[in-house]
Motif scaffolding. Structure first.
Motif: not given
Length: 215
Positions: A137-158
């Motif tokens: 999830f962290q790698e996907l978030y970084l790939l799409v958003m261009g920055r490191e996730p700061g905590g709980f994201t929409i990926l974990e929720a979905s």
């Protein structure tokens, strides 16, 4: 012509259930089988035919043979021709009547729910750790958003919502509601388990009758 009609009226058709649960010590044919016959008087006699009297007042399963039923029917009417459309060996599951223990039933239900919940949660967490889902999830978030996730994201929720929805859809059952009329996977497995029990009881009973002492 009258003789032919009389012959047909003596045809008795049985459909014996594989397993029947009873709470009475006197078991009648109508309790374990469906019966049909053109001769209504003969059908009534067959329905009220006592096929077994249970002596022990405790829970027990009895393996019986349909041949014994046929013999009893022919005793009440020697001209009857019995056609069995159901099981050859069948099981009578005797459960003596007793007062319901509501508190104990609730305790067992709650205990089963807790164990199932904890077991399912442990299995899901183990899978997530083995597959390293959080790192993915962290790698996907970084790939799409261009920055490191700061905590709980929409990926974990979905993922959490999708996991719950997938379980409900797969098991086709939530509380009292079903998504369609198909049997649920649990119902299918319980039916398979019940059939395996019946098959084992019948096979074990046959082996006991054919045991040979080789010592």
């Amino acid at each position: 012509m009258s003789g032919g009609n009389s012959g047909r009226s003596k045809q008795v058709y049985l459909k014996v259930n594989q397993m029947t649960e009873v709470q009475k010590q006197d078991v009648f044919l109508k309790d374990v089988a469906k019966i049909t016959c053109q001769d209504q008087a003969l059908q009534n006699k067959c329905s009220s035919l006592k096929i077994k009297t249970i002596q022990e007042k405790k829970e027990k399963r009895y393996v019986e043979d349909v041949i014994d039923i046929i013999k009893k029917i022919q005793q009440i009417d020697p001209d009857a021709q019995v056609n069995n459309l159901g099981e050859i060996d069948y099981i009578i599951d005797y459960l003596p009547p007793k007062r319901p223990k509501l508190v104990w039933q609730w305790v067992k239900t709650i205990f089963t729910c807790v164990v199932s919940f904890c077991g399912a949660a442990f299995a899901i967490m183990t899978f997530n750790n083995d597959a390293n889902v959080m790192s993915l999830f962290q790698e996907l978030y970084l790939l799409v958003m261009g920055r490191e996730p700061g905590g709980f994201t929409i990926l974990e929720a979905s993922y959490s919502i999708g996991l719950a929805a997938g379980i409900i859809i797969f098991f086709n059952h939530f509380a009292k509601w079903k998504l369609n009329t198909d049997p649920t996977p649990i119902e299918v497995q319980m039916r398979t388990y019940e059939e395996d029990i019946c098959k084992t009881l019948i096979e074990n009973n046959g082996r006991k009758e054919q045991e040979v002492d080789v010592t």
